[in-house]
Design a protein around this motif. Sequence first.
Motif, PDB file in Angstrom:
ATOM      1  N   LEU A  78     153.379  91.864  90.750  1.00  0.00           N
ATOM      2  CA  LEU A  78     152.904  90.709  91.190  1.00  0.00           C
ATOM      3  C   LEU A  78     151.670  90.917  92.021  1.00  0.00           C
ATOM      4  CD1 LEU A  78     155.899  88.931  92.771  1.00  0.00           C
ATOM      5  CD2 LEU A  78     154.715  88.287  90.921  1.00  0.00           C
ATOM      6  N   ALA A  79     151.459  92.024  93.094  1.00  0.00           N
ATOM      7  CA  ALA A  79     150.037  92.222  93.725  1.00  0.00           C
ATOM      8  C   ALA A  79     148.851  92.772  92.553  1.00  0.00           C
ATOM      9  CB  ALA A  79     150.278  93.340  94.491  1.00  0.00           C
ATOM     10  N   GLU A  80     149.223  93.186  91.489  1.00  0.00           N
ATOM     11  CA  GLU A  80     148.186  93.593  90.586  1.00  0.00           C
ATOM     12  C   GLU A  80     147.842  92.350  89.921  1.00  0.00           C
ATOM     13  OE1 GLU A  80     148.116  96.529  86.872  1.00  0.00           O
ATOM     14  OE2 GLU A  80     149.670  96.937  88.215  1.00  0.00           O
ATOM     15  N   ALA A  81     148.782  91.604  89.448  1.00  0.00           N
ATOM     16  CA  ALA A  81     148.500  90.376  88.711  1.00  0.00           C
ATOM     17  C   ALA A  81     147.538  89.289  89.835  1.00  0.00           C
ATOM     18  CB  ALA A  81     149.421  89.534  88.510  1.00  0.00           C
ATOM     19  N   MET A  82     147.957  89.220  91.055  1.00  0.00           N
ATOM     20  CA  MET A  82     146.996  88.517  91.955  1.00  0.00           C
ATOM     21  C   MET A  82     145.638  88.883  92.113  1.00  0.00           C
ATOM     22  SD  MET A  82     149.928  88.062  94.865  1.00  0.00           S
ATOM     23  CE  MET A  82     151.553  86.969  94.580  1.00  0.00           C
ATOM     24  N   ARG A  83     145.635  90.500  91.839  1.00  0.00           N
ATOM     25  CA  ARG A  83     144.284  91.072  92.245  1.00  0.00           C
ATOM     26  C   ARG A  83     143.380  90.670  90.937  1.00  0.00           C
ATOM     27  NH1 ARG A  83     145.865  96.657  94.282  1.00  0.00           N
ATOM     28  NH2 ARG A  83     145.316  96.496  96.668  1.00  0.00           N
ATOM     29  N   ALA A  84     144.040  90.670  89.679  1.00  0.00           N
ATOM     30  CA  ALA A  84     143.327  90.324  88.882  1.00  0.00           C
ATOM     31  C   ALA A  84     142.732  89.077  88.311  1.00  0.00           C
ATOM     32  CB  ALA A  84     144.197  90.869  87.485  1.00  0.00           C
ATOM     33  N   GLN A  85     143.205  88.094  89.416  1.00  0.00           N
ATOM     34  CA  GLN A  85     142.749  86.767  89.427  1.00  0.00           C
ATOM     35  C   GLN A  85     141.213  86.687  89.690  1.00  0.00           C
ATOM     36  OE1 GLN A  85     144.568  83.407  89.415  1.00  0.00           O
ATOM     37  NE2 GLN A  85     145.737  84.781  88.042  1.00  0.00           N
ATOM     38  N   PRO A  86     140.706  85.661  88.893  1.00  0.00           N
ATOM     39  CA  PRO A  86     138.945  85.677  88.855  1.00  0.00           C
ATOM     40  C   PRO A  86     138.502  85.596  90.401  1.00  0.00           C
ATOM     41  CG  PRO A  86     139.940  83.869  87.641  1.00  0.00           C
ATOM     42  CD  PRO A  86     141.021  84.866  87.756  1.00  0.00           C
ATOM     43  N   GLU A  87     139.545  84.700  91.024  1.00  0.00           N
ATOM     44  CA  GLU A  87     139.063  84.561  92.554  1.00  0.00           C
ATOM     45  C   GLU A  87     140.234  84.863  93.326  1.00  0.00           C
ATOM     46  OE1 GLU A  87     137.708  80.491  94.028  1.00  0.00           O
ATOM     47  OE2 GLU A  87     137.322  80.210  92.058  1.00  0.00           O
TER      48      GLU A  87
ATOM     49  N   GLY B  18     146.869  94.361 101.634  1.00  0.00           N
ATOM     50  CA  GLY B  18     146.123  94.295 102.947  1.00  0.00           C
ATOM     51  C   GLY B  18     145.923  92.797 103.503  1.00  0.00           C
ATOM     52  N   LEU B  19     146.990  92.302 103.353  1.00  0.00           N
ATOM     53  CA  LEU B  19     146.731  91.008 104.251  1.00  0.00           C
ATOM     54  C   LEU B  19     148.000  91.010 105.419  1.00  0.00           C
ATOM     55  CD1 LEU B  19     146.733  88.629 100.904  1.00  0.00           C
ATOM     56  CD2 LEU B  19     145.033  89.439 102.527  1.00  0.00           C
ATOM     57  N   PRO B  20     147.655  89.884 106.257  1.00  0.00           N
ATOM     58  CA  PRO B  20     148.635  89.584 107.422  1.00  0.00           C
ATOM     59  C   PRO B  20     150.043  88.915 106.736  1.00  0.00           C
ATOM     60  CG  PRO B  20     146.912  88.506 107.663  1.00  0.00           C
ATOM     61  CD  PRO B  20     146.458  89.342 106.530  1.00  0.00           C
ATOM     62  N   CYS B  21     151.014  89.098 107.241  1.00  0.00           N
ATOM     63  CA  CYS B  21     152.288  88.369 106.752  1.00  0.00           C
ATOM     64  C   CYS B  21     153.050  88.018 107.764  1.00  0.00           C
ATOM     65  CB  CYS B  21     152.939  89.635 106.078  1.00  0.00           C
ATOM     66  SG  CYS B  21     154.340  89.019 105.361  1.00  0.00           S
TER      67      CYS B  21
ATOM     68  N   GLU C 244     150.272  83.102 114.902  1.00  0.00           N
ATOM     69  CA  GLU C 244     148.912  82.783 114.196  1.00  0.00           C
ATOM     70  C   GLU C 244     148.434  83.905 113.360  1.00  0.00           C
ATOM     71  OE1 GLU C 244     147.577  79.814 118.132  1.00  0.00           O
ATOM     72  OE2 GLU C 244     146.237  81.425 117.227  1.00  0.00           O
ATOM     73  N   LEU C 245     148.045  83.304 112.192  1.00  0.00           N
ATOM     74  CA  LEU C 245     147.426  84.399 111.500  1.00  0.00           C
ATOM     75  C   LEU C 245     146.113  83.890 110.658  1.00  0.00           C
ATOM     76  CD1 LEU C 245     150.686  84.243 110.759  1.00  0.00           C
ATOM     77  CD2 LEU C 245     150.113  85.425 108.888  1.00  0.00           C
ATOM     78  N   PRO C 246     144.995  84.893 110.659  1.00  0.00           N
ATOM     79  CA  PRO C 246     144.011  84.538 110.145  1.00  0.00           C
ATOM     80  C   PRO C 246     144.105  84.589 108.361  1.00  0.00           C
ATOM     81  CG  PRO C 246     143.945  86.982 110.568  1.00  0.00           C
ATOM     82  CD  PRO C 246     145.278  86.495 110.948  1.00  0.00           C
ATOM     83  N   LEU C 247     143.482  83.702 107.866  1.00  0.00           N
ATOM     84  CA  LEU C 247     143.552  83.701 106.398  1.00  0.00           C
ATOM     85  C   LEU C 247     142.753  84.728 105.578  1.00  0.00           C
ATOM     86  CD1 LEU C 247     143.929  79.726 105.664  1.00  0.00           C
ATOM     87  CD2 LEU C 247     145.704  81.466 105.668  1.00  0.00           C
ATOM     88  N   PRO C 248     142.804  85.062 104.567  1.00  0.00           N
ATOM     89  CA  PRO C 248     143.995  84.933 103.763  1.00  0.00           C
ATOM     90  C   PRO C 248     145.463  85.667 104.233  1.00  0.00           C
ATOM     91  CG  PRO C 248     142.580  86.609 102.778  1.00  0.00           C
ATOM     92  CD  PRO C 248     141.750  86.138 104.131  1.00  0.00           C
ATOM     93  N   ALA C 249     146.633  85.066 103.854  1.00  0.00           N
ATOM     94  CA  ALA C 249     147.707  85.577 104.556  1.00  0.00           C
ATOM     95  C   ALA C 249     148.820  85.262 103.301  1.00  0.00           C
ATOM     96  CB  ALA C 249     147.678  84.941 105.807  1.00  0.00           C
TER      97      ALA C 249
END
Lengths: 301, 253
Positions: B101-110, B138-141, B169-174
Amino acid sequence: MILCLVDNDPVSLEALTFARRFGEVEALVFGDIDVGGYVARARRVVHARLDEYAPTAWAQAVLELEPEIVVAPGTDRGHEVLAHVAARIGAPLAANVIDASVDSEALQLTRQRWGGSLLEEARLTGTPKLLTVAPHAIDAEPSGITTTVEDFTPTLGDEHFRVRVMRREEPAAGTARLDSARVVVGGGRGVGSKEGFAVLEELAKLLGGAVGGSRVVTNLGWRPHSDQVGQTGARIAPDLYIACGVSGAIQHIVGCKGAKRILVINKDQNAPIVARADWAVIGDLHEIVPAIVAELRKNGA
Amino acid sequence: MKVGVCVKRVPETGARITLTSDDQAIDTSLLGFTISPHEECAVEEALRIAERHGGSTTVLTLGPAAASEQLKNAMAMGIASAVLLETDGGDWSAEATAAALAEAMRAQPEPFDLLLFGNEAADSGDYQVGVRVAHTLGLPCVTGIKGIEIDDGRLTARREAGGGWEIFELPLPAVVTVKEGINLPRYASIQGRLRAKKTPIERIQPQPRASALETIRLVVPPEHETHVEVLGAGADAAQRVVAVFRELGLVGL
Ligand SMILES: Cc1cc2nc3c(=O)[nH]c(=O)nc-3n(C[C@H](O)[C@H](O)[C@H](O)COP(=O)(O)OP(=O)(O)OC[C@H]3O[C@@H](n4cnc5c(N)ncnc54)[C@H](O)[C@@H]3O)c2cc1C
Ligand SMILES: Nc1ncnc2c1ncn2[C@@H]1O[C@H](COP(=O)(O)O)[C@@H](O)[C@H]1O
């Protein structure tokens, strides 16, 4: 080292009891829960910035001790912290384990799937081995051992506090908690309406208990979701669960497995929940529940 | 705001679960399929956030070709686009699922600003795929959330704890994993269904990988059939019910 994460909740003491089957366990204690009699050695986490829960900081404290086996309670926090530990080191995590034994290098374990309506037997290899213990899988029992408690201050940096509890909202005074109530009066579709719950509230009050419900009643907006009992709601463990107009779908039953006794009020004698009950009254709950309330009042309750 | 939401196709189990003869899987020959209630709420929350703050929504799933049914259902509710990480249908471990899933997300144009998951999948109940994806990216969760607010690039998340609430409270992206109760999901509209039918699904062939947690077999737990004492039919049973309360020490003698 066999390490058990201990948080301020009774499920943590169950996890400690469970962990002892692997050998001598050390407790890593967050908060002020008393683990006396459970383990020989307990480390109480002391850190200026850990006045509030911070999942990655807790995970870092676990990792710093380089344990071979880590056991945690199967709670929101237990699952969250161990998922962080697992993700950091790329190890598998077995969630909601109910039984386990050591078999040379591997752990043979049984864990819950589908909220406990199905079990999985699995084999866990590699180091460290990470697992959470399903709530109410076993009773918490001290072994009577003498416990020495020492302070432990993990090395933490800003990166471990990116996510932490910023503030808290305490429950309204006098709200009965579903997960620790001695009596739970549960309502299902058979209650018929939001207003229909008034008499269930009354019964719960007379018995000093809390009101719960099925997913149908939370989905229809008759009750808040925090009242839902089951796979995607609360796990309850009262002395008595009174299920009114609930059919007993498997996803509901897994939430009330911890109940010592069940009393069912249902107009259908063949509803699956009747087979799980100790007592049943067959009939219309709209007649029966008010009659019980009246009878209690007559007896001066 | 670009919001992603991950859902998993699972069988719609009835009152009893039946296994295949080799005890390796649920016998689904007579079952329909669905997603976890938590994930239905994650889909709804993605839609509400995009409606409130503007932006796009994408649903992702890793599963067999048939899982396009679950993607279409999410699109019928209003999700704009869908990605299928197509497998041969076997069970994937949480580690392998998260990595793919992470790989597919990374492959998104944005890149995504917010990724929503269920707190746990209905079937495996692993409680971890969201957290693993967060680490890989590398995102907060934060997990188990029943309330989200977004303001000025920061996300406030509410979790039920001890009858009250813990607020993060979390900074975006998250990455946020949610629980049922965060909202009441909408039904799909007819127009939504028509649009979903026409929208193409992006397909990816993910790489499987081994896990050190290996399933040996599944077991249906023994049922605790109790001996039921029928106290009566109708209101005249009230006295006997109160006698039970007394026996249990719930009311005075
Ligand atoms: C992945 C997943 C997770 C789920 N999680 C949960 C969960 O956490 N909790 C949960 O509860 N469900 C959950 N469900 C839903 C579950 O499958 C059932 O749909 C639900 O529990 C049924 O609720 P119910 O018993 O109120 O309604 P029904 O099944 O409709 O039963 C109503 C009962 O009321 C009785 N009745 C009707 N009128 C009267 C009357 N006047 N007097 C007396 N009795 C009457 C009927 O005989 C019947 O037995 C989940 C489902 C899935 C797929
Ligand atoms: N095969 C999958 N495809 C897409 N999302 C998934 C998959 N498996 C798990 N997830 C997501 O991760 C959440 C937690 O799953 P789990 O860790 O398996 O309990 C689920 O509620 C989904 O949102």
